[in-house]
Design a protein around this motif. Structure first.
Motif, mmCIF file in Angstrom:
data_model
loop_
_atom_site.group_PDB
_atom_site.id
_atom_site.type_symbol
_atom_site.label_atom_id
_atom_site.label_comp_id
_atom_site.label_asym_id
_atom_site.label_seq_id
_atom_site.Cartn_x
_atom_site.Cartn_y
_atom_site.Cartn_z
ATOM 1 N N ALA A 133 0.832 -1.202 0.000
ATOM 2 C CA ALA A 133 0.000 0.000 0.000
ATOM 3 C C ALA A 133 0.870 1.258 0.000
ATOM 4 N N ILE A 134 1.901 1.254 0.826
ATOM 5 C CA ILE A 134 2.794 2.415 0.888
ATOM 6 C C ILE A 134 3.480 2.636 -0.462
ATOM 7 N N ASP A 135 3.805 1.554 -1.140
ATOM 8 C CA ASP A 135 4.466 1.673 -2.447
ATOM 9 C C ASP A 135 3.597 2.350 -3.500
ATOM 10 N N ILE A 136 2.274 2.164 -3.430
ATOM 11 C CA ILE A 136 1.445 2.742 -4.494
ATOM 12 C C ILE A 136 0.720 4.027 -4.107
ATOM 13 N N ILE A 137 0.687 4.357 -2.806
ATOM 14 C CA ILE A 137 0.073 5.628 -2.397
ATOM 15 C C ILE A 137 1.003 6.756 -2.825
ATOM 16 N N GLU A 138 0.427 7.735 -3.510
ATOM 17 C CA GLU A 138 1.238 8.812 -4.092
ATOM 18 C C GLU A 138 1.617 9.906 -3.093
ATOM 19 N N HIS A 139 0.781 10.172 -2.112
ATOM 20 C CA HIS A 139 0.993 11.321 -1.225
ATOM 21 C C HIS A 139 1.586 10.889 0.116
ATOM 22 N N GLU A 164 1.797 8.400 5.814
ATOM 23 C CA GLU A 164 1.974 8.570 7.258
ATOM 24 C C GLU A 164 0.713 8.186 8.021
ATOM 25 N N LEU A 165 -0.451 8.557 7.496
ATOM 26 C CA LEU A 165 -1.711 8.166 8.131
ATOM 27 C C LEU A 165 -1.826 6.641 8.187
ATOM 28 N N LEU A 166 -1.436 5.986 7.103
ATOM 29 C CA LEU A 166 -1.507 4.526 7.044
ATOM 30 C C LEU A 166 -0.552 3.896 8.062
ATOM 31 N N LYS A 167 0.622 4.462 8.227
ATOM 32 C CA LYS A 167 1.572 3.950 9.213
ATOM 33 C C LYS A 167 1.033 4.110 10.634
ATOM 34 N N GLN A 168 0.367 5.242 10.903
ATOM 35 C CA GLN A 168 -0.257 5.454 12.211
ATOM 36 C C GLN A 168 -1.342 4.407 12.458
#
Length: 140
Positions: free
Chosen positions: A115-121, A126-130
């Motif tokens: 997911a982190i690889d394809i999210i552009e922003h 950071e929200l996903l990591k939280q």
């Protein structure tokens, strides 16, 4: 300055002990989380649940203890200030599907790294990591 407010959630499921995140690929090609504008007198929670259902056809368990806010000025709308509130939403025993084909290109269920690889922003990464840290502490 025009103010817009949207609400949604970082949607996830647990598959064999592994967290999978549901990303929405918007018509623009950008990847994000299910979200949309607050309508009428909806609460943040009502908006998030409605938008998740409208975009993914999922019934979810909304966790409002996890609440993060993103604020930005959309480049395509000068003079606009946007606020997006995200909760966590868990689904089980369901298969997400695109409901609004004029708004959502595809839905992708991915592990954190994918997911982190394809999210552009970066702010959404950071929200996903939280969210991931919260899920690992409170769900697993």
């Amino acid at each position: 300055m025009v103010f817009e407010k949207s609400c949604g959630a970082i949607v996830f499921t647990l598959e064999n002990g592994e967290i999978k995140y549901l990303l929405v690929e918007e018509m623009s090609g950008c990847h994000s989380f299910p979200k949309g504008h607050v309508e009428n007198n909806e609460t943040e929670e009502e908006t998030a649940l409605r938008e998740i259902k409208e975009e993914t056809n999922l019934e979810v368990e909304l966790n409002t203890d996890f609440r993060v806010t993103e604020r930005y000025n959309p480049a395509e709308r000068p003079g606009t200030r946007k606020e997006v509130v995200y909760f966590l939403a868990k689904y089980t025993d369901a298969k997400p599907c695109v409901v609004r084909q004029n708004e959502v290109r595809t839905l992708k269920s991915l592990r954190l790294e994918e997911a982190i690889d394809i999210i552009e922003h970066d702010n959404k990464k950071e929200l996903l990591k939280q969210a991931d840290a919260y899920i690992k502490k409170n769900y697993i």
